[in-house]
Design a protein around this motif. Structure first.
Motif, PDB file in Angstrom:
ATOM      1  N   PHE A 184     -50.466  27.342  -5.645  1.00  0.00           N
ATOM      2  CA  PHE A 184     -49.638  26.351  -5.795  1.00  0.00           C
ATOM      3  C   PHE A 184     -49.381  25.452  -4.659  1.00  0.00           C
ATOM      4  O   PHE A 184     -49.663  24.201  -4.892  1.00  0.00           O
ATOM      5  N   VAL A 185     -49.673  25.994  -3.480  1.00  0.00           N
ATOM      6  CA  VAL A 185     -49.673  24.960  -2.275  1.00  0.00           C
ATOM      7  C   VAL A 185     -51.066  24.497  -2.043  1.00  0.00           C
ATOM      8  O   VAL A 185     -51.083  23.261  -1.908  1.00  0.00           O
ATOM      9  N   ASP A 186     -52.015  25.284  -1.846  1.00  0.00           N
ATOM     10  CA  ASP A 186     -53.392  24.707  -1.594  1.00  0.00           C
ATOM     11  C   ASP A 186     -54.148  23.849  -2.662  1.00  0.00           C
ATOM     12  O   ASP A 186     -54.953  23.354  -2.437  1.00  0.00           O
ATOM     13  N   ASP A 187     -54.051  24.554  -3.826  1.00  0.00           N
ATOM     14  CA  ASP A 187     -54.746  23.711  -4.863  1.00  0.00           C
ATOM     15  C   ASP A 187     -53.916  22.902  -5.565  1.00  0.00           C
ATOM     16  O   ASP A 187     -54.679  21.701  -6.104  1.00  0.00           O
ATOM     17  N   LEU A 188     -52.895  23.095  -5.815  1.00  0.00           N
ATOM     18  CA  LEU A 188     -51.941  22.034  -6.575  1.00  0.00           C
ATOM     19  C   LEU A 188     -50.955  21.123  -5.658  1.00  0.00           C
ATOM     20  O   LEU A 188     -50.221  20.498  -6.270  1.00  0.00           O
ATOM     21  N   GLU A 189     -51.034  21.364  -4.237  1.00  0.00           N
ATOM     22  CA  GLU A 189     -50.487  20.462  -3.397  1.00  0.00           C
ATOM     23  C   GLU A 189     -48.818  20.642  -3.654  1.00  0.00           C
ATOM     24  O   GLU A 189     -48.243  19.434  -3.689  1.00  0.00           O
ATOM     25  N   VAL A 190     -48.198  21.631  -4.066  1.00  0.00           N
ATOM     26  CA  VAL A 190     -46.823  21.862  -4.369  1.00  0.00           C
ATOM     27  C   VAL A 190     -45.956  21.966  -3.144  1.00  0.00           C
ATOM     28  O   VAL A 190     -46.255  22.878  -1.946  1.00  0.00           O
ATOM     29  N   GLU A 212     -43.287  34.609  -1.869  1.00  0.00           N
ATOM     30  CA  GLU A 212     -44.291  35.334  -2.663  1.00  0.00           C
ATOM     31  C   GLU A 212     -44.841  34.850  -4.093  1.00  0.00           C
ATOM     32  O   GLU A 212     -45.774  35.162  -4.684  1.00  0.00           O
ATOM     33  N   PHE A 213     -44.212  33.635  -4.436  1.00  0.00           N
ATOM     34  CA  PHE A 213     -44.447  32.865  -5.607  1.00  0.00           C
ATOM     35  C   PHE A 213     -45.727  31.944  -5.251  1.00  0.00           C
ATOM     36  O   PHE A 213     -45.512  30.705  -5.129  1.00  0.00           O
ATOM     37  N   THR A 214     -47.063  32.463  -5.198  1.00  0.00           N
ATOM     38  CA  THR A 214     -48.104  31.787  -4.788  1.00  0.00           C
ATOM     39  C   THR A 214     -49.096  31.069  -5.540  1.00  0.00           C
ATOM     40  O   THR A 214     -49.697  30.154  -5.545  1.00  0.00           O
ATOM     41  N   CYS A 215     -48.928  31.859  -6.795  1.00  0.00           N
ATOM     42  CA  CYS A 215     -49.502  31.204  -8.001  1.00  0.00           C
ATOM     43  C   CYS A 215     -48.959  31.676  -9.331  1.00  0.00           C
ATOM     44  O   CYS A 215     -48.140  32.579  -9.336  1.00  0.00           O
ATOM     45  N   LEU A 216     -49.728  31.512 -10.460  1.00  0.00           N
ATOM     46  CA  LEU A 216     -48.959  31.452 -11.567  1.00  0.00           C
ATOM     47  C   LEU A 216     -48.814  32.992 -12.142  1.00  0.00           C
ATOM     48  O   LEU A 216     -48.006  33.751 -12.518  1.00  0.00           O
TER      49      LEU A 216
END
Length: 85
Positions: A34-40, A67-71
């Motif tokens: 979410f943060v690194d790839d999708l810039e959330v 802990e919510f790092t990806c889908l």
């Protein structure tokens, strides 16, 4: 279990999260960070959590947000909460 609350489904979760993040569902792969790839950013992350809490009738403590790092990880965490409700 209330009939009003949505059952957890990975593809539906993908659609919901993509809508909140204003991206195409196809961009939201199971392991896109979410943060690194999708810039959330933190505000967007909080918005996603609020939507998921309402949709699935669960509470996600602030301590678990990291802990919510990806889908796929979000799905696993939500699955445990949905089953426990």
């Amino acid at each position: 279990m209330s009939g009003q609350l949505a059952e957890l489904n990975l593809e539906e979760l993908r659609e919901v999260v993509a809508k909140v993040l204003d991206i195409e569902a196809e961009e939201l792969t199971d392991d896109a960070d979410f943060v690194d790839d999708l810039e959330v950013d933190s505000l967007m992350a909080l918005e996603v959590v609020v939507v998921l809490e309402k949709k699935y009738g669960v509470k996600i403590p602030e301590s678990e947000l990291k802990e919510f790092t990806c889908l796929s990880r979000a799905y696993e965490l939500l699955q445990a909460k949905v089953q426990a409700r």
